[in-house]
Design a protein around this motif. Structure first.
Motif, PDB file in Angstrom:
ATOM      1  N   GLU A 252       0.842  -1.183   0.000  1.00 44.14           N
ATOM      2  CA  GLU A 252       0.000   0.000   0.000  1.00 44.14           C
ATOM      3  C   GLU A 252       0.880   1.236   0.000  1.00 44.14           C
ATOM      4  O   GLU A 252       2.069   1.163   0.322  1.00 44.14           O
ATOM      5  CB  GLU A 252      -0.926   0.023   1.220  1.00 44.14           C
ATOM      6  CG  GLU A 252      -2.007  -1.033   1.190  1.00 44.14           C
ATOM      7  CD  GLU A 252      -3.061  -0.789   2.255  1.00 44.14           C
ATOM      8  OE1 GLU A 252      -2.680  -0.373   3.374  1.00 44.14           O
ATOM      9  OE2 GLU A 252      -4.250  -1.004   1.980  1.00 44.14           O
ATOM     10  N   SER A 253       0.279   2.386  -0.332  1.00 44.35           N
ATOM     11  CA  SER A 253       1.032   3.626  -0.440  1.00 44.35           C
ATOM     12  C   SER A 253       0.255   4.753   0.232  1.00 44.35           C
ATOM     13  O   SER A 253      -0.972   4.713   0.297  1.00 44.35           O
ATOM     14  CB  SER A 253       1.259   3.934  -1.920  1.00 44.35           C
ATOM     15  OG  SER A 253       1.349   5.303  -2.163  1.00 44.35           O
ATOM     16  N   PRO A 254       0.946   5.796   0.725  1.00 43.98           N
ATOM     17  CA  PRO A 254       0.261   6.947   1.301  1.00 43.98           C
ATOM     18  C   PRO A 254      -0.209   7.953   0.260  1.00 43.98           C
ATOM     19  O   PRO A 254      -0.646   9.048   0.589  1.00 43.98           O
ATOM     20  CB  PRO A 254       1.333   7.566   2.206  1.00 43.98           C
ATOM     21  CG  PRO A 254       2.607   7.262   1.499  1.00 43.98           C
ATOM     22  CD  PRO A 254       2.417   5.903   0.893  1.00 43.98           C
ATOM     23  N   THR A 255      -0.094   7.573  -1.013  1.00 43.68           N
ATOM     24  CA  THR A 255      -0.508   8.477  -2.083  1.00 43.68           C
ATOM     25  C   THR A 255      -1.152   7.649  -3.197  1.00 43.68           C
ATOM     26  O   THR A 255      -1.827   6.658  -2.923  1.00 43.68           O
ATOM     27  CB  THR A 255       0.688   9.339  -2.554  1.00 43.68           C
ATOM     28  OG1 THR A 255       0.238  10.273  -3.539  1.00 43.68           O
ATOM     29  CG2 THR A 255       1.827   8.508  -3.105  1.00 43.68           C
ATOM     30  N   THR A 256      -0.948   8.011  -4.433  1.00 44.12           N
ATOM     31  CA  THR A 256      -1.681   7.403  -5.544  1.00 44.12           C
ATOM     32  C   THR A 256      -1.446   5.905  -5.677  1.00 44.12           C
ATOM     33  O   THR A 256      -0.312   5.439  -5.681  1.00 44.12           O
ATOM     34  CB  THR A 256      -1.282   8.088  -6.861  1.00 44.12           C
ATOM     35  OG1 THR A 256      -1.387   9.506  -6.705  1.00 44.12           O
ATOM     36  CG2 THR A 256      -2.194   7.651  -7.989  1.00 44.12           C
ATOM     37  N   GLU A 257      -2.565   5.180  -5.822  1.00 35.99           N
ATOM     38  CA  GLU A 257      -2.504   3.744  -6.062  1.00 35.99           C
ATOM     39  C   GLU A 257      -3.292   3.403  -7.328  1.00 35.99           C
ATOM     40  O   GLU A 257      -4.180   4.149  -7.750  1.00 35.99           O
ATOM     41  CB  GLU A 257      -3.089   2.975  -4.874  1.00 35.99           C
ATOM     42  CG  GLU A 257      -2.269   3.154  -3.599  1.00 35.99           C
ATOM     43  CD  GLU A 257      -2.903   2.468  -2.406  1.00 35.99           C
ATOM     44  OE1 GLU A 257      -2.152   1.822  -1.648  1.00 35.99           O
ATOM     45  OE2 GLU A 257      -4.125   2.588  -2.220  1.00 35.99           O
ATOM     46  N   LEU A 258      -2.953   2.286  -7.912  1.00 35.51           N
ATOM     47  CA  LEU A 258      -3.620   1.801  -9.122  1.00 35.51           C
ATOM     48  C   LEU A 258      -4.517   0.630  -8.739  1.00 35.51           C
ATOM     49  O   LEU A 258      -4.105  -0.251  -7.981  1.00 35.51           O
ATOM     50  CB  LEU A 258      -2.585   1.382 -10.171  1.00 35.51           C
ATOM     51  CG  LEU A 258      -3.105   0.885 -11.513  1.00 35.51           C
ATOM     52  CD1 LEU A 258      -2.149   1.289 -12.631  1.00 35.51           C
ATOM     53  CD2 LEU A 258      -3.330  -0.619 -11.542  1.00 35.51           C
ATOM     54  N   MET A 259      -5.718   0.641  -9.269  1.00 37.45           N
ATOM     55  CA  MET A 259      -6.662  -0.441  -8.994  1.00 37.45           C
ATOM     56  C   MET A 259      -7.177  -1.017 -10.312  1.00 37.45           C
ATOM     57  O   MET A 259      -7.412  -0.286 -11.269  1.00 37.45           O
ATOM     58  CB  MET A 259      -7.840   0.076  -8.166  1.00 37.45           C
ATOM     59  CG  MET A 259      -8.917  -0.972  -7.883  1.00 37.45           C
ATOM     60  SD  MET A 259     -10.303  -0.313  -6.915  1.00 37.45           S
ATOM     61  CE  MET A 259      -9.632  -0.413  -5.246  1.00 37.45           C
ATOM     62  N   ILE A 260      -7.321  -2.336 -10.348  1.00 36.62           N
ATOM     63  CA  ILE A 260      -7.929  -3.016 -11.482  1.00 36.62           C
ATOM     64  C   ILE A 260      -9.235  -3.652 -11.006  1.00 36.62           C
ATOM     65  O   ILE A 260      -9.261  -4.347  -9.988  1.00 36.62           O
ATOM     66  CB  ILE A 260      -6.991  -4.068 -12.079  1.00 36.62           C
ATOM     67  CG1 ILE A 260      -5.763  -3.383 -12.695  1.00 36.62           C
ATOM     68  CG2 ILE A 260      -7.722  -4.900 -13.140  1.00 36.62           C
ATOM     69  CD1 ILE A 260      -4.734  -4.330 -13.270  1.00 36.62           C
ATOM     70  N   CYS A 261     -10.308  -3.385 -11.734  1.00 32.68           N
ATOM     71  CA  CYS A 261     -11.618  -3.949 -11.424  1.00 32.68           C
ATOM     72  C   CYS A 261     -12.145  -4.694 -12.659  1.00 32.68           C
ATOM     73  O   CYS A 261     -11.724  -4.431 -13.782  1.00 32.68           O
ATOM     74  CB  CYS A 261     -12.620  -2.852 -11.063  1.00 32.68           C
ATOM     75  SG  CYS A 261     -12.139  -1.834  -9.661  1.00 32.68           S
ATOM     76  N   ARG A 262     -13.060  -5.600 -12.405  1.00 30.25           N
ATOM     77  CA  ARG A 262     -13.736  -6.312 -13.481  1.00 30.25           C
ATOM     78  C   ARG A 262     -15.240  -6.009 -13.415  1.00 30.25           C
ATOM     79  O   ARG A 262     -15.819  -5.997 -12.333  1.00 30.25           O
ATOM     80  CB  ARG A 262     -13.519  -7.815 -13.343  1.00 30.25           C
ATOM     81  CG  ARG A 262     -14.074  -8.635 -14.522  1.00 30.25           C
ATOM     82  CD  ARG A 262     -14.164 -10.112 -14.152  1.00 30.25           C
ATOM     83  NE  ARG A 262     -12.865 -10.676 -13.887  1.00 30.25           N
ATOM     84  CZ  ARG A 262     -12.114 -11.310 -14.790  1.00 30.25           C
ATOM     85  NH1 ARG A 262     -12.572 -11.440 -16.018  1.00 30.25           N
ATOM     86  NH2 ARG A 262     -10.950 -11.816 -14.461  1.00 30.25           N
ATOM     87  N   ARG A 263     -15.807  -5.779 -14.567  1.00 32.70           N
ATOM     88  CA  ARG A 263     -17.260  -5.569 -14.611  1.00 32.70           C
ATOM     89  C   ARG A 263     -17.971  -6.906 -14.499  1.00 32.70           C
ATOM     90  O   ARG A 263     -17.652  -7.867 -15.207  1.00 32.70           O
ATOM     91  CB  ARG A 263     -17.683  -4.879 -15.902  1.00 32.70           C
ATOM     92  CG  ARG A 263     -19.168  -4.549 -15.898  1.00 32.70           C
ATOM     93  CD  ARG A 263     -19.708  -4.176 -17.247  1.00 32.70           C
ATOM     94  NE  ARG A 263     -21.176  -4.237 -17.207  1.00 32.70           N
ATOM     95  CZ  ARG A 263     -21.942  -4.387 -18.279  1.00 32.70           C
ATOM     96  NH1 ARG A 263     -21.407  -4.492 -19.466  1.00 32.70           N
ATOM     97  NH2 ARG A 263     -23.246  -4.437 -18.163  1.00 32.70           N
ATOM     98  N   ARG A 264     -18.918  -6.987 -13.559  1.00 35.52           N
ATOM     99  CA  ARG A 264     -19.644  -8.236 -13.371  1.00 35.52           C
ATOM    100  C   ARG A 264     -20.576  -8.500 -14.554  1.00 35.52           C
ATOM    101  O   ARG A 264     -21.004  -7.577 -15.251  1.00 35.52           O
ATOM    102  CB  ARG A 264     -20.478  -8.158 -12.078  1.00 35.52           C
ATOM    103  CG  ARG A 264     -19.621  -8.163 -10.827  1.00 35.52           C
ATOM    104  CD  ARG A 264     -20.456  -8.423  -9.592  1.00 35.52           C
ATOM    105  NE  ARG A 264     -21.322  -7.291  -9.286  1.00 35.52           N
ATOM    106  CZ  ARG A 264     -21.012  -6.304  -8.454  1.00 35.52           C
ATOM    107  NH1 ARG A 264     -19.838  -6.298  -7.852  1.00 35.52           N
ATOM    108  NH2 ARG A 264     -21.832  -5.304  -8.239  1.00 35.52           N
TER     109      ARG A 264
END
Length: 264
Positions: A252-264
């Motif tokens: 984890e980071s105290p600033t910008t993170e990247l997330m990947i999601c999938r559409r159900r």
């Protein structure tokens, strides 16, 4: 008082008209030289994660939202994507993007109210990098997520960057940093499931999710070492190798993170 949509659009129209560079779309007060180093880290993190998506990127259809200078449009192209569509809120960005990427279709639109410009279910991947936290109206933020869900095919992927706070929400005129639970709930309501979340930056950005004392000290340090383009370039060059390692090592980071999601 919350800014109106017209005021927000005007702010970004003026900003990108004046500075259509990495500093215009990035951490403006730190100057372009430092932002160039920061975006090198962003590029590596984005490309590494996007390359792991379980689909054939060469045949995938990708939509990039809030394209700005086209930084992530270029990242998709370098990953082998041949069909990229971009969009941005501002006339200034879209006009220049069309000149820079003549083979790419760009639309000037507000993703919270896209109309019928984007065909439902027509994209395999959507990216929205460093733009959702600039939607300061929570209703419109959720509307943007629903719009993104509509244009993605079932099983398609949503790649986004956010600040995902564990601390209290932070509100400003042109940016709102939401909490991780708020964002994940909004994603769930829009039909997304989270696949993973990883650091995108650690030290080379505002420490929005850190202890307030550290946040203030580190912010002051960054502004001090980037007072000129020359010192900003030196600071970026020195921090870059450390930042690359931290992004890979930390969960984890105290600033910008990247997330990947999938559409159900």
């Amino acid at each position: 008082m919350m800014k109106t949509n017209a005021e927000l659009r005007g702010f970004w129209e003026n900003r990108l008209s004046d500075d259509w560079t990495e500093s215009g779309v990035g951490y403006k007060s730190l100057g372009r030289a430092f932002n160039l180093w920061m975006y090198r880290v962003r590029a590596e993190a984005f490309s590494r994660e996007a390359a792991t998506l379980p689909l054939d990127l060469a045949t995938a259809r990708v939509l990039d939202i809030g394209s700005g200078t086209g930084f992530y449009v270029r990242r998709w192209q370098l990953l082998g994507v041949k069909s990229v569509v971009g969009c941005d809120l501002t006339h200034a960005a879209v006009n220049r993007l069309r000149e820079r990427f003549p083979q790419v279709d760009f639309h000037e639109l507000d993703i919270a109210e896209p109309g019928d410009t984007l065909e439902p279910g027509s994209f395999d991947v959507v990216s929205a990098m460093d733009m959702l936290f600039h939607i300061t109206d929570d209703v419109r933020y959720k509307a943007a997520l629903r719009s993104i869900g509509r244009v993605l095919r079932p099983g398609g992927f949503f790649v986004l960057s956010e600040n995902f706070l564990h601390r209290l929400e932070q509100r400003g005129d042109y940016q709102v940093n939401h909490t991780l639970p708020w964002i994940t709930t909004a994603l769930d309501e829009a039909g997304f499931e989270v696949v993973r979340r990883v650091p995108m930056l650690v030290l080379m950005n505002a420490q929005v999710d850190a202890n307030p004392v550290w946040r203030k000290l580190w912010g002051g340090f960054l502004r001090a070492v980037t007072l000129t383009e020359q010192t900003g370039n030196m600071a970026g060059a020195l921090l870059y190798p450390l930042e690359r390692r931290l992004v890979r090592l930390l969960r984890e980071s105290p600033t910008t993170e990247l997330m990947i999601c999938r559409r159900r």
